[in-house]
Design an enzyme around this catalytic site. Structure first.
Site, PDB file in Angstrom:
ATOM      1  N   ARG A  75       0.844  -1.192   0.000  1.00 53.75           N
ATOM      2  CA  ARG A  75       0.000   0.000   0.000  1.00 53.75           C
ATOM      3  C   ARG A  75       0.882   1.245   0.000  1.00 53.75           C
ATOM      4  O   ARG A  75       1.809   1.349   0.801  1.00 53.75           O
ATOM      5  CB  ARG A  75      -0.915   0.007   1.221  1.00 53.75           C
ATOM      6  CG  ARG A  75      -1.881  -1.174   1.234  1.00 53.75           C
ATOM      7  CD  ARG A  75      -2.850  -1.130   2.384  1.00 53.75           C
ATOM      8  NE  ARG A  75      -3.693  -2.326   2.388  1.00 53.75           N
ATOM      9  CZ  ARG A  75      -4.647  -2.584   3.278  1.00 53.75           C
ATOM     10  NH1 ARG A  75      -4.876  -1.713   4.246  1.00 53.75           N
ATOM     11  NH2 ARG A  75      -5.348  -3.690   3.209  1.00 53.75           N
ATOM     12  N   ARG A  95       2.143   1.101  10.304  1.00 54.17           N
ATOM     13  CA  ARG A  95       1.640   1.456   8.972  1.00 54.17           C
ATOM     14  C   ARG A  95       2.795   1.407   7.978  1.00 54.17           C
ATOM     15  O   ARG A  95       3.559   2.354   7.846  1.00 54.17           O
ATOM     16  CB  ARG A  95       0.994   2.848   8.997  1.00 54.17           C
ATOM     17  CG  ARG A  95       0.126   3.145   7.771  1.00 54.17           C
ATOM     18  CD  ARG A  95      -0.538   4.503   7.894  1.00 54.17           C
ATOM     19  NE  ARG A  95      -1.482   4.560   8.984  1.00 54.17           N
ATOM     20  CZ  ARG A  95      -2.753   4.150   8.911  1.00 54.17           C
ATOM     21  NH1 ARG A  95      -3.215   3.664   7.776  1.00 54.17           N
ATOM     22  NH2 ARG A  95      -3.560   4.240   9.954  1.00 54.17           N
ATOM     23  N   GLU A 124      -6.916  -0.592  15.732  1.00 54.34           N
ATOM     24  CA  GLU A 124      -7.473  -1.570  14.793  1.00 54.34           C
ATOM     25  C   GLU A 124      -6.471  -2.678  14.496  1.00 54.34           C
ATOM     26  O   GLU A 124      -5.309  -2.428  14.188  1.00 54.34           O
ATOM     27  CB  GLU A 124      -7.866  -0.878  13.493  1.00 54.34           C
ATOM     28  CG  GLU A 124      -8.423  -1.831  12.447  1.00 54.34           C
ATOM     29  CD  GLU A 124      -8.383  -1.276  11.036  1.00 54.34           C
ATOM     30  OE1 GLU A 124      -8.427  -2.091  10.101  1.00 54.34           O
ATOM     31  OE2 GLU A 124      -8.282  -0.049  10.882  1.00 54.34           O
ATOM     32  N   SER A 130     -10.423  -6.069  10.368  1.00 52.24           N
ATOM     33  CA  SER A 130     -11.618  -5.427   9.835  1.00 52.24           C
ATOM     34  C   SER A 130     -12.385  -6.459   9.019  1.00 52.24           C
ATOM     35  O   SER A 130     -11.818  -7.096   8.130  1.00 52.24           O
ATOM     36  CB  SER A 130     -11.226  -4.235   8.957  1.00 52.24           C
ATOM     37  OG  SER A 130     -12.359  -3.481   8.590  1.00 52.24           O
ATOM     38  N   ARG A 185       0.854  -5.825  12.584  1.00 60.27           N
ATOM     39  CA  ARG A 185       0.150  -5.229  13.723  1.00 60.27           C
ATOM     40  C   ARG A 185       0.021  -6.223  14.874  1.00 60.27           C
ATOM     41  O   ARG A 185       0.039  -5.838  16.053  1.00 60.27           O
ATOM     42  CB  ARG A 185      -1.219  -4.711  13.298  1.00 60.27           C
ATOM     43  CG  ARG A 185      -1.116  -3.526  12.348  1.00 60.27           C
ATOM     44  CD  ARG A 185      -2.403  -2.747  12.243  1.00 60.27           C
ATOM     45  NE  ARG A 185      -2.216  -1.560  11.412  1.00 60.27           N
ATOM     46  CZ  ARG A 185      -3.030  -0.517  11.391  1.00 60.27           C
ATOM     47  NH1 ARG A 185      -4.107  -0.513  12.161  1.00 60.27           N
ATOM     48  NH2 ARG A 185      -2.796   0.520  10.619  1.00 60.27           N
TER      49      ARG A 185
END
Length: 426
Positions: free
Chosen positions: A261, A276, A348, A351, A390
């Site tokens: 990403r 991230r 988070e 998801s 994460r």
């Protein structure tokens, strides 16, 4: 992708659902385009029908040796012959314009999704586990990780910002987490393991909703392919352009892959540490179901993601995202947020979304109900089974020890040869 027929049937309901997502009314513009397209289709059909009538009339005139009438009829045919391509081109242009407009509109939220602007309006569903209590100064993962092998400086030197070199104990923990997640999903929850392409065509990205809206968040190769931001793209597109038997559903796929990403939309966020990154690994879940299976599947998928966290003995909570915080393709999303002691808050970690038939329409993925001749669109769901980076952060922070070591969660010890503690390098 939305069905223009449903918008025609109840434009007010369509606009009301969009308004809950903070999107202005779209039905009037869409229906105006649709009206012009349908009018053009009607004109083309009428012109073609008239041309067919004239062809017969010409034959009849010639049979009567009425050359004058035949000539007049042939002149009219010539005009229609010249007009039809223009009508067809106009129809195609209007069709493309309408499809582009429909493709830019997000999915409609399900009725139980709370209305809100951002993450502050998300709804707590439940909490599980208790945050650990420490009798020493708590550290964040970017302080705990380097002595264990999280090498931020070398990663940046090799590839630039948002890249990390992972070595030693951290690399072993990284591998253990990925393998553990994949084993839980396949062995205990019935997901079929897949090794999918990491590079996909633009049609695959369009099918799951990454294109055209989120192109800036993607890495594109020189030959026009895209590196996957999540294996959701590859796994969901397995059913692209297919008609499935109802008896074969649900289908459940999982893959442990690198994800890429550009994080263009997250500039300035989580620039420190391992949270991230431009490149990370994730065990993804994708389900392909019939509409009547969709609700139960969303709960099941989210429970599977919760099971992973429960086995790792990590405190977490489930949040139902509000309309302003959901992804483009989602009709409802549950986020699982893990407790990070170093940040003193939940973040988070997973998801899980149901996309209803939104992606299926973009992919033309259908099924044939038993005993019916016609087909219907499937429903698609996707969720993060285990985001390795994460989860590594969560383990480091929740299992940190006063001496700088990190205890290994019981379920991960077999993947580390029985090792129960990661000791920092001297």
């Amino acid at each position: 992708m939305h069905d223009i027929r449903l918008i025609r049937d109840d434009p007010a309901a369509f606009d009301a659902a969009l308004a809950r997502r903070g999107v202005e009314s779209q039905s009037a513009a869409l229906l105006a385009l649709d009206g012009r397209r349908r009018q053009t289709i009607a004109e083309a059909q009428a012109a073609q029908a008239r041309r067919n009538e004239l062809s017969k009339a010409i034959g009849q005139a010639k049979a009567r040796k009425d050359e004058a009438s035949a000539a007049d009829l042939m002149a009219e045919v010539a005009v229609l012959k010249e007009r039809l391509p223009a009508l067809e081109a106009n129809e195609q242009s209007l069709e493309a314009t309408l499809d582009t407009a429909l493709a830019a509109i997000p999915n409609l939220p399900l009725p139980d999704v709370p209305k809100g602007a951002d993450e502050n309006d998300n709804e707590l569903v439940h909490e599980r586990g208790r945050p650990p209590v420490f009798d020493f100064t708590i550290r964040e993962h970017d302080a705990i990780g380097p002595p264990l092998g999280l090498d931020f400086e070398t990663g940046v030197a090799i590839a630039g910002t948002r890249f990390t070199l992972v070595r030693g104990h951290a690399a072993r923990l990284n591998r253990a987490l990925g393998q553990f997640g994949l084993d839980v999903l396949t062995r205990d929850h019935g997901y079929e393991e897949v090794v999918p392409p990491l590079l996909v065509r633009d049609a695959a990205m369009f099918g799951t909703g990454q294109l055209p809206k989120f192109e800036e968040d993607l890495f594109k190769t020189t030959d026009g392919r895209y590196l996957i931001p999540t294996s959701e793209v590859s796994l969901t597109n397995i059913v692209r352009e297919k008609i499935l038997a109802a008896a074969d559903l649900p289908l459940r796929f999982t893959a442990l892959t690198p994800c890429f990403r550009s994080e263009a939309g997250a500039a300035g966020r989580d620039t420190r540490g391992f949270i991230r990154q431009h490149q990370f690994e994730k065990a993804e879940m994708v389900s392909i179901v019939t509409p009547d299976q969709s609700e139960a599947e969303h709960e099941r998928m989210t429970a599977v993601a919760e099971d992973v966290l429960t086995r790792l003995e990590l405190p977490f909570r489930r949040m139902k995202l509000c309309t302003g915080d959901m992804g483009f393709s989602a009709a409802r999303t549950y986020d699982l947020e893990v407790w990070l002691p170093g940040q003193d808050r939940y973040r988070e970690i997973s998801s899980c979304s149901t996309c209803t038939d939104f992606q299926a329409r973009r992919m033309n993925a259908r099924y044939r109900p038993e005993g019916e001749k016609g087909t219907r669109f499937v429903h698609t769901l996707n969720g993060s089974g285990l985001v390795v980076g994460r989860m590594l952060v969560a383990v480091l922070e929740n299992y940190q020890q006063a001496d700088g070591s990190v205890a290994v969660p019981t379920v991960l010890q077999p993947y580390l040869g029985g090792l129960n503690r990661l000791e920092p390098r001297g």
